[in-house]
Motif scaffolding. Structure first.
Motif, PDB file in Angstrom:
ATOM      1  N   GLU A   1      18.805  21.974  55.851  1.00 22.61           N
ATOM      2  CA  GLU A   1      19.214  20.675  55.352  1.00 22.61           C
ATOM      3  C   GLU A   1      18.378  20.317  54.139  1.00 22.61           C
ATOM      4  N   LYS A  31      17.330  20.969  38.504  1.00 18.41           N
ATOM      5  CA  LYS A  31      18.460  20.155  38.069  1.00 18.41           C
ATOM      6  C   LYS A  31      18.682  18.978  39.014  1.00 18.41           C
ATOM      7  N   TYR A  33      21.204  15.167  39.374  1.00 17.53           N
ATOM      8  CA  TYR A  33      22.473  14.585  38.930  1.00 17.53           C
ATOM      9  C   TYR A  33      22.622  13.179  39.521  1.00 17.53           C
ATOM     10  N   TYR A  48      22.859  13.783  34.166  1.00 15.81           N
ATOM     11  CA  TYR A  48      22.224  14.929  34.786  1.00 15.81           C
ATOM     12  C   TYR A  48      21.001  15.339  33.977  1.00 15.81           C
ATOM     13  N   TYR A  50      18.252  18.862  33.333  1.00 17.65           N
ATOM     14  CA  TYR A  50      17.898  20.263  33.571  1.00 17.65           C
ATOM     15  C   TYR A  50      16.463  20.428  34.053  1.00 17.65           C
ATOM     16  N   LEU A  96      18.097  25.997  39.351  1.00 15.55           N
ATOM     17  CA  LEU A  96      18.668  26.622  38.156  1.00 15.55           C
ATOM     18  C   LEU A  96      19.022  28.057  38.531  1.00 15.55           C
ATOM     19  N   SER A  97      20.227  28.251  39.056  1.00 18.72           N
ATOM     20  CA  SER A  97      20.637  29.582  39.498  1.00 18.72           C
ATOM     21  C   SER A  97      22.088  29.799  39.148  1.00 18.72           C
ATOM     22  N   LEU A  98      22.558  31.007  39.374  1.00 17.90           N
ATOM     23  CA  LEU A  98      23.934  31.355  39.026  1.00 17.90           C
ATOM     24  C   LEU A  98      24.925  30.496  39.807  1.00 17.90           C
ATOM     25  N   THR A  99      24.644  30.267  41.071  1.00 16.86           N
ATOM     26  CA  THR A  99      25.615  29.540  41.883  1.00 16.86           C
ATOM     27  C   THR A  99      25.333  28.039  41.933  1.00 16.86           C
ATOM     28  N   ASP A 100      24.058  27.640  41.789  1.00 11.41           N
ATOM     29  CA  ASP A 100      23.767  26.236  41.494  1.00 11.41           C
ATOM     30  C   ASP A 100      24.347  25.272  42.523  1.00 11.41           C
ATOM     31  N   THR A 101      24.172  25.565  43.807  1.00 13.77           N
ATOM     32  CA  THR A 101      24.690  24.698  44.860  1.00 13.77           C
ATOM     33  C   THR A 101      23.976  23.360  44.827  1.00 13.77           C
ATOM     34  N   GLN A 102      24.744  22.288  44.817  1.00 15.64           N
ATOM     35  CA  GLN A 102      24.166  20.950  44.738  1.00 15.64           C
ATOM     36  C   GLN A 102      24.033  20.341  46.132  1.00 15.64           C
ATOM     37  N   TYR A 103      22.904  19.687  46.350  1.00 12.86           N
ATOM     38  CA  TYR A 103      22.637  18.980  47.598  1.00 12.86           C
ATOM     39  C   TYR A 103      22.529  17.497  47.290  1.00 12.86           C
ATOM     40  N   PHE A 104      23.198  16.689  48.121  1.00  8.95           N
ATOM     41  CA  PHE A 104      23.334  15.274  47.838  1.00  8.95           C
ATOM     42  C   PHE A 104      22.440  14.416  48.719  1.00  8.95           C
ATOM     43  N   GLY A 105      22.023  13.293  48.151  1.00 11.73           N
ATOM     44  CA  GLY A 105      21.355  12.264  48.924  1.00 11.73           C
ATOM     45  C   GLY A 105      22.372  11.397  49.649  1.00 11.73           C
TER      46      GLY A 105
ATOM     47  N   TYR B  34      33.829  26.600  45.911  1.00 10.07           N
ATOM     48  CA  TYR B  34      32.883  25.846  46.735  1.00 10.07           C
ATOM     49  C   TYR B  34      33.664  24.918  47.667  1.00 10.07           C
ATOM     50  N   TYR B  36      32.804  21.397  49.958  1.00  9.84           N
ATOM     51  CA  TYR B  36      31.931  20.320  50.379  1.00  9.84           C
ATOM     52  C   TYR B  36      32.741  19.413  51.303  1.00  9.84           C
ATOM     53  N   PRO B  44      28.116  13.778  49.811  1.00  4.38           N
ATOM     54  CA  PRO B  44      28.800  15.034  50.137  1.00  4.38           C
ATOM     55  C   PRO B  44      27.832  16.065  50.697  1.00  4.38           C
ATOM     56  N   ARG B  91      34.268  26.352  40.246  1.00  7.01           N
ATOM     57  CA  ARG B  91      33.242  26.079  39.242  1.00  7.01           C
ATOM     58  C   ARG B  91      32.731  27.369  38.647  1.00  7.01           C
ATOM     59  N   GLY B  93      30.554  30.362  36.973  1.00  2.83           N
ATOM     60  CA  GLY B  93      29.294  30.994  37.318  1.00  2.83           C
ATOM     61  C   GLY B  93      28.343  31.066  36.147  1.00  2.83           C
TER      62      GLY B  93
END
Lengths: 113, 111
Positions: A1, A31, A33, A48, A50, A96-105, B34, B36, B44, B91, B93
């Motif tokens: 998590e 990163k 946002y 956003y 960087y 900062l990666s190729l897939t760049d998965t975002q995690y939200f608050g 992706y 979510y 999300p 999205r 790559g």
């Protein structure tokens, strides 16, 4: 998590007030946002970053501003709140990666009277 | 980023598998899929992502067709807590910056 925090969770404020919404993450992500979401509607990217000292505007025009002085912290400021700013504000972070998965608050629900 | 098309809403009985489809016919070779979900105005939650191979994690499985023009998110044993809006996002790559969420599929899990 993911460990990303937003405060306050709820805010009701009068027109013309200056407010700052806080967002912090403990994952060392470069990163970060800010998204805005009205009830039942899509998320829109408003800002956003960087990394430290980097800030960019997103797709949705916003009267808010952001700063990134520390990696873990990405506050959003409204200099003079208006009823049109009433919305939910969601902060996210990613590596900062190729897939760049975002995690939200959890979000801040703002109401401007 | 490629556009995605999802059904507006779906129902699923508790304990059954929920299969959520997504069409992304204009996806390009370096774009990831992706998923979510968002539970009642919370932030999300990331579920899973893939490029061309099927993927599985503790939350779900992602099945991507061979031509990559569509995919299916599978929740193997849906619970009431899985009731949420599920977003399929395509999205690039190349570290492009935004997730375009669209309107998603509202999944209702019933007892």
């Amino acid at each position: 998590e993911a460990d990303i925090y937003q405060t306050p969770r709820y805010l009701v404020i009068g027109t013309g007030k200056k407010i700052t919404l806080e967002c912090s993450q403990t994952m060392g992500h470069d990163k970060m946002y800010w998204y805005q979401q009205d009830p039942g509607m899509e998320l829109h990217l408003i800002h956003y970053s960087y990394g430290v000292n980097s800030t960019e505007k997103g797709d949705l025009s916003s009267e808010s501003t952001v700063s990134r002085i520390r990696t873990e912290h990405f506050p959003l400021t409204l200099e003079s709140a208006r009823p049109s700013h009433t919305s939910q504000y969601l902060c996210a972070s990613s590596e900062l990666s190729l897939t760049d998965t975002q995690y939200f608050g959890p979000g801040t629900r703002l109401t401007v009277l | 980023d490629a556009k995605t098309t999802q059904p507006t809403s779906m129902d699923c009985a508790e304990g059954r598998a929920a299969n959520l489809p997504c069409n992304h016919s204009t996806i390009s070779g370096n774009e990831y899929v992706y998923w979510y979900r968002q539970i009642h105005s919370q932030g999300p939650q990331y579920i899973i992502h893939g490029l061309k191979n099927n993927e599985t994690n503790e939350m779900a499985s992602l099945i991507i067709t061979e031509d990559r023009k569509s995919s299916t998110l599978i929740l193997p044993h849906a619970t009431l807590r899985d009731t949420a809006v599920y977003y399929c996002i395509v999205r690039g790559g190349d570290n492009t910056d935004k997730l375009i969420f669209g309107t998603g599929t509202r999944l209702q899990v019933f007892p």
